[in-house]
Design an enzyme around this catalytic site. Structure first.
Site, PDB file in Angstrom:
ATOM      1  CB  CYS A   1      -0.880  -0.003   1.238  1.00 38.62           C
ATOM      2  SG  CYS A   1      -1.881  -1.484   1.412  1.00 38.62           S
ATOM      3  CB  ALA A   2       3.581   2.144  -2.369  1.00 39.33           C
TER       4      ALA A   2
ATOM      5  CG  ASP B   1      -1.866   2.823  -3.304  1.00 40.01           C
ATOM      6  OD1 ASP B   1      -1.423   2.994  -2.146  1.00 40.01           O
ATOM      7  OD2 ASP B   1      -3.061   3.049  -3.609  1.00 40.01           O
TER       8      ASP B   1
ATOM      9  N   GLY C   1       4.511   6.962  -1.182  1.00 36.76           N
ATOM     10  CA  GLY C   1       5.859   6.388  -1.144  1.00 36.76           C
ATOM     11  C   GLY C   1       6.694   6.733   0.075  1.00 36.76           C
ATOM     12  N   GLY C   2       6.068   7.292   1.118  1.00 35.94           N
ATOM     13  CA  GLY C   2       6.849   7.645   2.316  1.00 35.94           C
ATOM     14  C   GLY C   2       7.646   6.447   2.839  1.00 35.94           C
ATOM     15  CE  LYS C   3       4.536   3.675   7.321  1.00 33.24           C
ATOM     16  NZ  LYS C   3       3.578   4.674   6.771  1.00 33.24           N
TER      17      LYS C   3
ATOM     18  CG  ASP D   1       1.480   2.227   5.712  1.00 29.74           C
ATOM     19  OD1 ASP D   1       0.929   2.216   6.829  1.00 29.74           O
ATOM     20  OD2 ASP D   1       1.925   3.261   5.182  1.00 29.74           O
TER      21      ASP D   1
ATOM     22  CB  CYS E   1      -1.364   6.063  10.879  1.00 33.07           C
ATOM     23  SG  CYS E   1      -2.456   6.463   9.527  1.00 33.07           S
TER      24      CYS E   1
HETATM   25  C1  LIG Z   1      -1.838   4.487   4.845  1.00 32.02           C
HETATM   26  S1  LIG Z   1      -1.942   4.796   3.164  1.00 32.02           S
HETATM   27  C2  LIG Z   1      -0.314   4.452   2.591  1.00 32.02           C
HETATM   28  C3  LIG Z   1       0.735   5.448   2.988  1.00 32.02           C
HETATM   29  C4  LIG Z   1       2.107   5.130   2.393  1.00 32.02           C
HETATM   30  N1  LIG Z   1       2.519   3.770   2.647  1.00 32.02           N
HETATM   31  C5  LIG Z   1       3.181   6.061   2.923  1.00 32.02           C
HETATM   32  O1  LIG Z   1       3.958   5.696   3.809  1.00 32.02           O
HETATM   33  O2  LIG Z   1       3.264   7.188   2.411  1.00 32.02           O
HETATM   34  C6  LIG Z   1      -2.851   3.423   2.566  1.00 32.02           C
HETATM   35  C7  LIG Z   1      -2.869   3.231   1.075  1.00 32.02           C
HETATM   36  O3  LIG Z   1      -3.516   1.997   0.802  1.00 32.02           O
HETATM   37  C8  LIG Z   1      -4.094   2.089  -0.478  1.00 32.02           C
HETATM   38  N2  LIG Z   1      -5.033   0.960  -0.631  1.00 32.02           N
HETATM   39  C9  LIG Z   1      -6.317   0.851  -0.241  1.00 32.02           C
HETATM   40  N3  LIG Z   1      -6.799  -0.376  -0.523  1.00 32.02           N
HETATM   41  C10 LIG Z   1      -5.787  -1.066  -1.103  1.00 32.02           C
HETATM   42  C11 LIG Z   1      -5.651  -2.376  -1.631  1.00 32.02           C
HETATM   43  N4  LIG Z   1      -6.655  -3.255  -1.590  1.00 32.02           N
HETATM   44  N5  LIG Z   1      -4.465  -2.744  -2.163  1.00 32.02           N
HETATM   45  C12 LIG Z   1      -3.431  -1.870  -2.195  1.00 32.02           C
HETATM   46  N6  LIG Z   1      -3.513  -0.608  -1.725  1.00 32.02           N
HETATM   47  C13 LIG Z   1      -4.662  -0.211  -1.178  1.00 32.02           C
HETATM   48  C14 LIG Z   1      -4.670   3.470  -0.512  1.00 32.02           C
HETATM   49  O4  LIG Z   1      -4.849   3.922  -1.824  1.00 32.02           O
HETATM   50  C15 LIG Z   1      -3.610   4.266   0.270  1.00 32.02           C
HETATM   51  O5  LIG Z   1      -2.716   4.883  -0.614  1.00 32.02           O
END
Ligand SMILES: C[S@@+](CC[C@H](N)C(=O)[O-])C[C@H]1O[C@@H](n2cnc3c(N)ncnc32)[C@H](O)[C@@H]1O
Length: 431
Positions: A238-239, A262, A242-244, A307, A360
């Site tokens: 769940c990039a 993502d 891209g922070g992580k 994430d 989070c």
């Molecule tokens: C908490 S945010 C990610 C923050 C990111 N990892 C960072 O550190 O910047 C969660 C992400 O999960 C994505 N998401 C939601 N459902 C998903 C799925 N089934 N598969 C992959 N990504 C998904 C969302 O679009 C969102 O960008």
């Protein structure tokens, strides 16, 4: 602008947010455009007052007996503008650009003893979430809520591909930068107090050069605990922006293979520029939502970072309006997404590899309860206790104590750790 004019401006902005449902940033920008005479110091002070009023909405409403924009702005003004209650009373004199004089109830509210308030109001937590919140933090619940209603520092992660903690600290010394308590690559810049200016760290040359990223220490700890390292096969499932991903790439020293995926193309968009600026070279960004390409990669990964999408309850210090907007339906929707993300992660991790499940959020429904349900349905996975994951990741220093008292998973919180609220669980697949 005099304090009275700043309070009047905050009332106007809060009206747009609370009565016309405008997002906070947009309401503040619109106000700035309509009042071009206001300097950056004024805009900063008004923003600080608006955010503080939203952070402390329930306690202020209880103290002043009113939940409206005027009561919230007046109630938050002493702390947010760094002036006394008497100065707020004097500032609201009904003159041009100032709010009308305070009523008796408003005056009394400015110094009301919060000891008599219900716990949820003292903690500034929405009533419907209080049972869950207080179950999570037990006797510390009010203190945790209060910590979540304070301003947050700006945490930075040093990009070890381009710089060092020492260099970044030196560059940011004028901002009061100091090392983070836990992350060896973290730097903390304290929040402004009163009407002080919020530092614009992204305007600094060191940021432009890719020496650091703005990233909460909780996020940094999640990446550090993931077990990602040189030459590994890692998936950031769940990039998002891209922070992580960037943190993982640095841990991997630009070696091995790191895939970023993502479901949502718009979330993923900023990742490309960020990768370039950070000098990251081991990332392949998968086409957003391309589940077939993703499935074709499994099960090969040493580490899958999940994430997961969540309610973001851990980030309320930074997004206080979200605290009051959150509804039970949104929580249920995020839980469903988390279940599906975890199941997807399980299909992609190799035998002997691990999923690192991160949110989070500080709500048990999104954290320990999700992990328990996952382990029930996936008998080939076991939980790796935090101390073991810490040692395996080669981290020095003391293992942080989880805010819920557990030792198998790690809950980070503003009250206990000074981070945003984060939950981290390491789930190992049998070899
Ligand atoms: C908490 S945010 C990610 C923050 C990111 N990892 C960072 O550190 O910047 C969660 C992400 O999960 C994505 N998401 C939601 N459902 C998903 C799925 N089934 N598969 C992959 N990504 C998904 C969302 O679009 C969102 O960008």
């Amino acid at each position: 602008m005099r304090p009275g004019a700043r309070i009047a401006a905050a009332i106007e902005v809060l009206e747009a947010i609370l009565n016309r449902y405008q997002p906070v940033a947009m309401a503040l920008t619109d106000w700035g455009k309509a009042h071009r005479f206001a300097g950056s110091g004024d805009r900063n002070a008004i923003g600080g007052l608006v955010y503080d009023a939203l952070r402390r909405r329930a306690s202020l409403a209880w103290a002043l007996g009113d939940d409206g924009p005027r009561a919230l702005a007046i109630g938050a003004a002493p702390q947010a503008l760094g002036i006394s209650a008497e100065a707020v009373i004097a500032a609201c004199d009904g003159a041009e650009h100032s709010p009308p004089p305070l009523s008796d109830a408003e005056r009394a509210g400015l110094t009301r003893d919060m000891a008599e308030a219900p716990d949820a109001a003292r903690a500034d937590i929405p009533e419907w979430l209080w049972p869950s919140f207080s179950a999570q933090f037990g006797g510390n619940a009010v203190a945790e809520g209060e910590a979540m209603a304070r301003r947050a520092p700006a945490d930075l992660r040093v990009n070890t591909l381009k710089s060092t903690q020492e260099k970044v600290l030196k560059a940011l010394l004028p901002f009061g930068a100091a090392p983070c308590p836990v992350s060896p690559i973290g730097i903390r810049v304290p929040p402004p107090s009163g009407a002080q200016r919020t530092p614009n760290l992204q305007a600094e040359a060191a940021f432009q050069a890719g020496w650091f990223e703005i990233q909460d220490e909780g996020s940094q700890i999640a990446a550090l605990l993931s077990g990602a390292g040189p030459r590994k096969q890692v998936l950031d499932l769940c990039a998002g922006a891209g922070g992580k991903t960037l943190a993982l790439a640095a841990l991997m020293q630009n070696t091995g293979q790191l895939y970023a995926y993502d479901a949502d193309r718009n979330q993923l968009k900023p990742i490309f520029d960020r990768i370039k600026r950070a000098n990251v070279r081991n990332v392949q960004v998968l086409r957003a939502g391309d589940e077939t390409a993703l499935a074709a990669l499994g099960p090969r990964f040493d580490v899958v970072l999940a994430d997961a999408p969540c309610t973001g309850t851990g980030t309320w210090r930074r997004r206080p309006d979200a605290k009051w907007r959150l509804k039970p339906e949104a929580l249920a929707a995020r839980q469903a997404e988390q279940r599906s993300v975890l199941a997807r992660a399980a299909s992609l991790v190799k035998p002997g590899g691990q999923i690192v499940y991160v949110t989070c959020s500080i709500l048990p429904e999104e954290n320990v309860e999700q992990v328990a349900a996952f382990l029930d349905a996936h008998r080939d996975f076991r939980i790796v206790p935090t101390a073991d994951a810490w040692a395996a990741a080669g981290l020095a220093g003391e293992v942080p104590v989880s805010a819920d008292g557990r030792s198998d998973t790690l809950l980070l919180s503003p009250g206990r750790h000074g981070t945003d609220g984060f939950f981290i669980a390491v789930l190992a697949r049998s070899a």
